[in-house]
Design an enzyme around this catalytic site. Sequence first.
Site, PDB file in Angstrom:
ATOM      1  N   THR A 143      42.796  10.320 -18.394  1.00 48.08           N
ATOM      2  CA  THR A 143      41.425   9.815 -18.569  1.00 48.08           C
ATOM      3  C   THR A 143      41.289   8.315 -18.295  1.00 48.08           C
ATOM      4  OG1 THR A 143      41.811   9.504 -20.937  1.00 48.08           O
ATOM      5  CG2 THR A 143      40.834  11.592 -20.256  1.00 48.08           C
TER       6      THR A 143
ATOM      7  N   THR B 118      47.182  12.959 -20.065  1.00 50.15           N
ATOM      8  CA  THR B 118      47.419  13.500 -21.412  1.00 50.15           C
ATOM      9  C   THR B 118      47.265  15.018 -21.438  1.00 50.15           C
ATOM     10  OG1 THR B 118      46.747  11.461 -22.455  1.00 50.15           O
ATOM     11  CG2 THR B 118      46.525  13.419 -23.798  1.00 50.15           C
TER      12      THR B 118
HETATM   13  N1  ASP Z   1      46.894   7.350 -20.903  1.00 53.04           N
HETATM   14  C1  ASP Z   1      46.498   8.688 -20.532  1.00 53.04           C
HETATM   15  C2  ASP Z   1      46.312   8.773 -19.028  1.00 53.04           C
HETATM   16  O1  ASP Z   1      45.326   8.280 -18.541  1.00 53.04           O
HETATM   17  C3  ASP Z   1      45.241   9.013 -21.201  1.00 53.04           C
HETATM   18  C4  ASP Z   1      44.698  10.377 -20.919  1.00 53.04           C
HETATM   19  O2  ASP Z   1      45.069  11.117 -20.043  1.00 53.04           O
HETATM   20  O3  ASP Z   1      43.786  10.744 -21.659  1.00 53.04           O
HETATM   21  O4  ASP Z   1      47.127   9.361 -18.366  1.00 53.04           O
END
Ligand code: ASP
EC number: 3.5.1.1
Length: 323
Positions: free
Chosen positions: A88, A12
Amino acid sequence: MKKILIIHTGGTISMKEDEETGAVRPDETHPLHDVAPPLASLADIYVEELFHLPSPHMTPQEMLQLRNRIEEKIANEQIEGIVVTHGTDTLEETAYFLDLTARTDVPIVVTGAMRSSNEIGADGLYNLISSVKVAISDEARGKGVLVVLNDEIHTAKNVTKTHTSNIATFQSPQYGPIGIVTKRGVFFHHAPTKRTTYPVQTISKNVILLKAYAGMDEAIFHAIQTLPLDGVVIEALGQGNLPPRAAKGVRSLLDAGIPVVLVSRCFNGIVQDIYGYEGGGKQLKEMGVIFSNGLNGQKARIKLLVALEITNNPQKLQEMFME
Ligand code: ASP
């Protein structure tokens, strides 16, 4: 000034929200590629975009490539600190993989963001700056791989994503963060007691993670034996217990020579051989199940993947899981 390498892998933190549809997707150019001004006063910054992946697309093969790249850069270019940006969702798995396999005392800090780059309150740049502050800190050396988000410093071993959307999602249940990042600097208030590294060169095994539930039976254990399978991690109940029929399924895995590692589906505490009833920890221990020391399921899976590159001897695996 210290030489710090930022390695982007996606997530993200690298994405943008579409104003019309609200969908969050990878952007063509990384929004944090050129953020020289806020970082230039902190360190001599080098940037590399290794992957551009949402973190659900990360596999242990990318984790291994990342580890190799980090070691190569530290060895050949005298890099003094590494910051990895990552989605994340699987951040804790990559961070723990690096913690287990990267043989270096150079600070490695993993960070991400809960809000994409053009959202109000985007936390990506802020977390990146905090991570660089940690990576340049002399005190960060030798503490293993660290995860920095939302002004907190966590160990890769203990941290986990606890909330689907809140920016305070990363927590270390039972242990807490080991330091904080403030406007004035970086303050560590705890230090991890020890770290053992396993510098494996390949990841070639298949390890499955199962979660126990009331009424679990042997069916899933029989089904997975039809797959290529080198190890199984089970998130067991409470202190390390399984329903009686699930324990029978575990026995069939062990009879087939497949190591089984037990963690708890509770997010605090460790598994132990306490209960003597059918399916209880005592029976599982006697069967030869390997008890883990507080790792969560997804991290125990990473550890078993690494450990199986070294041995499949159950005794040795048990020793590794006590470290
Ligand atoms: N769905 C995203 C990922 O893990 C969530 C994020 O980066 O916060 O790439």
